[in-house]
Write a protein that holds these residues in place. Structure first.
Motif, PDB file in Angstrom:
ATOM      1  N   GLY A 123       5.647  -8.072   9.037  1.00  0.00           N
ATOM      2  CA  GLY A 123       6.295  -7.029   8.264  1.00  0.00           C
ATOM      3  C   GLY A 123       7.676  -6.745   8.829  1.00  0.00           C
ATOM      4  N   ASN A 133       1.659  -2.850  12.765  1.00  0.00           N
ATOM      5  CA  ASN A 133       1.874  -1.746  11.838  1.00  0.00           C
ATOM      6  C   ASN A 133       3.111  -0.945  12.196  1.00  0.00           C
ATOM      7  N   SER A 135       4.637   3.263  11.502  1.00  0.00           N
ATOM      8  CA  SER A 135       4.171   4.583  11.090  1.00  0.00           C
ATOM      9  C   SER A 135       5.283   5.606  11.176  1.00  0.00           C
ATOM     10  N   VAL A 179       8.380   7.375  -2.489  1.00  0.00           N
ATOM     11  CA  VAL A 179       8.017   5.980  -2.258  1.00  0.00           C
ATOM     12  C   VAL A 179       8.225   5.199  -3.548  1.00  0.00           C
ATOM     13  N   ILE A 195       1.785   2.072   7.758  1.00  0.00           N
ATOM     14  CA  ILE A 195       2.081   0.845   7.012  1.00  0.00           C
ATOM     15  C   ILE A 195       1.563  -0.336   7.817  1.00  0.00           C
ATOM     16  N   ASN A 197       0.747  -4.536   8.415  1.00  0.00           N
ATOM     17  CA  ASN A 197       1.011  -5.933   8.088  1.00  0.00           C
ATOM     18  C   ASN A 197      -0.303  -6.526   7.608  1.00  0.00           C
ATOM     19  N   LEU A 218       1.835  -5.844   2.255  1.00  0.00           N
ATOM     20  CA  LEU A 218       1.848  -4.699   3.145  1.00  0.00           C
ATOM     21  C   LEU A 218       0.847  -3.679   2.617  1.00  0.00           C
ATOM     22  N   SER A 219       0.247  -2.928   3.505  1.00  0.00           N
ATOM     23  CA  SER A 219      -0.677  -1.867   3.096  1.00  0.00           C
ATOM     24  C   SER A 219      -0.079  -0.524   3.484  1.00  0.00           C
ATOM     25  N   LEU A 220      -0.154   0.417   2.565  1.00  0.00           N
ATOM     26  CA  LEU A 220       0.435   1.738   2.763  1.00  0.00           C
ATOM     27  C   LEU A 220      -0.668   2.787   2.662  1.00  0.00           C
ATOM     28  N   TYR A 221      -0.805   3.596   3.712  1.00  0.00           N
ATOM     29  CA  TYR A 221      -1.835   4.635   3.764  1.00  0.00           C
ATOM     30  C   TYR A 221      -1.131   5.976   3.965  1.00  0.00           C
ATOM     31  N   HIS A 253      -1.129  -1.381  -1.938  1.00  0.00           N
ATOM     32  CA  HIS A 253      -0.791  -2.697  -1.403  1.00  0.00           C
ATOM     33  C   HIS A 253       0.346  -3.290  -2.230  1.00  0.00           C
ATOM     34  N   TYR A 283      10.827  -1.505   3.509  1.00  0.00           N
ATOM     35  CA  TYR A 283       9.733  -2.305   4.064  1.00  0.00           C
ATOM     36  C   TYR A 283       9.581  -3.588   3.260  1.00  0.00           C
TER      37      TYR A 283
END
Length: 296
Positions: A123, A133, A135, A179, A195, A197, A218-221, A253, A283
């Motif tokens: 990422g 990751n 953050s 976002v 976030i 990878n 990428l995963s976004l929480y 995602h 990102y």
């Protein structure tokens, strides 16, 4: 330099001194590797050594240390095509664990000699690479405070982290952000953003692990409006396998997204290292950009 270069963070403290380096040199020789081991003095020295190794034609560059050390050397290895080796000498070793690289040092050294090259994703945020990751919000705030306590008060890492976490929860600052993801703009107000990878497992006993590092996403929480107790509830529901039932917890995602805020500067954590960045934060996923030696 020799065809194999191993870079160890000599400033990491206990276990990374000359005696440990001599032991590691012996292990590398026993594995049949014609290797040069460099005890680097911090991040800039590690990066400079990795660049010099590539320039002088190294066929393998490895990093020994925790996730911050692995990140520093890997940032040079991205898109080089030269295999990157990992010797997990840190406390958590997330990247090594998710790739199945042995945590035992002898086995990890053998992997440098016998492992197969695998293309994995990295990422990137505003030009800075992360393997695990990134953050925003509470976490980088806690890390920055912990580092100040370690420097100024001489506290150990974990006591300093505990005091920093308590201080952050007392302040409990929220971040208002927008976002842009998958063609939409989402407005959120949250105390933390994570976030990853690739996708992290957020449920059950494998929480915090990744099944793959080559899916190209990428995963976004994002926790939308949790109270202090709400943060604990998220963790409890994750362990019970019910995190997906949380209505105020976003999981998205995408191969890329932008995060913007009215703040002029933000603390951003990447693989545990905190830097100050200017929004918007862009990102991006870089699919298959890093060649890593993994067990055959």
């Amino acid at each position: 330099m020799k065809p194999v270069v191993v870079i160890v963070n000599g400033g990491a403290g206990r276990g990374h001194d000359e005696a440990a380096a001599d032991d590691l040199r012996a292990k590398l020789k026993d594995a049949g590797l014609d290797a040069e081991l460099v005890l680097a003095d911090g991040g800039e020295d590690m990066i400079a050594t990795a660049r010099r190794a590539l320039k002088e034609g190294a066929r393998l560059v490895a990093a020994g240390g925790g996730d911050g050390t692995i990140n520093a050397v890997a940032s040079v290895m991205v898109d080089s095509g030269v295999p990157f080796g990992v010797l997990p000498l840190g406390t958590l070793n997330h990247f090594a664990k998710d790739l199945g690289i042995p945590l035992d040092l002898d086995a990890a050294v053998r992997n440098l000699a016998t492992g197969r090259p695998a293309q994995v994703d990295v990422g990137e945020v505003n030009g800075r690479v992360f393997l695990n990751n990134s953050s925003l919000g509470l976490y980088p705030d806690i890390v920055r405070d912990r580092e100040k306590q370690q420097r100024r008060l001489g506290r150990g890492k974990w006591p300093a982290a505990a005091w920093a976490a308590l201080a952050a929860l007392r302040r409990y600052p929220f971040l208002s952000m927008r976002v842009k993801v998958n063609g939409e703009t989402l407005a959120r107000r949250t105390p933390f953003v994570f976030i990853g990878n690739n996708a992290y497992t957020m449920e059950g006993l494998s929480i915090g692990e990744r099944a793959r590092l080559d899916e190209g996403v990428l995963s976004l929480y994002v926790a939308q409006h949790p109270t202090r107790l709400g943060l604990l509830r998220f963790a409890f529901d994750a362990l019970r396998g019910r995190l997906g039932e949380e209505r105020d917890f976003d999981v998205l995602h995408a191969p890329d997204f932008d995060i913007d805020t009215h703040r002029k500067r933000l603390l951003v954590a990447t693989d545990g290292e905190v830097t100050v960045m200017t929004p918007p934060l862009r990102y991006r996923m870089r699919p298959g950009a890093l060649t890593v030696l993994v067990p055959s």
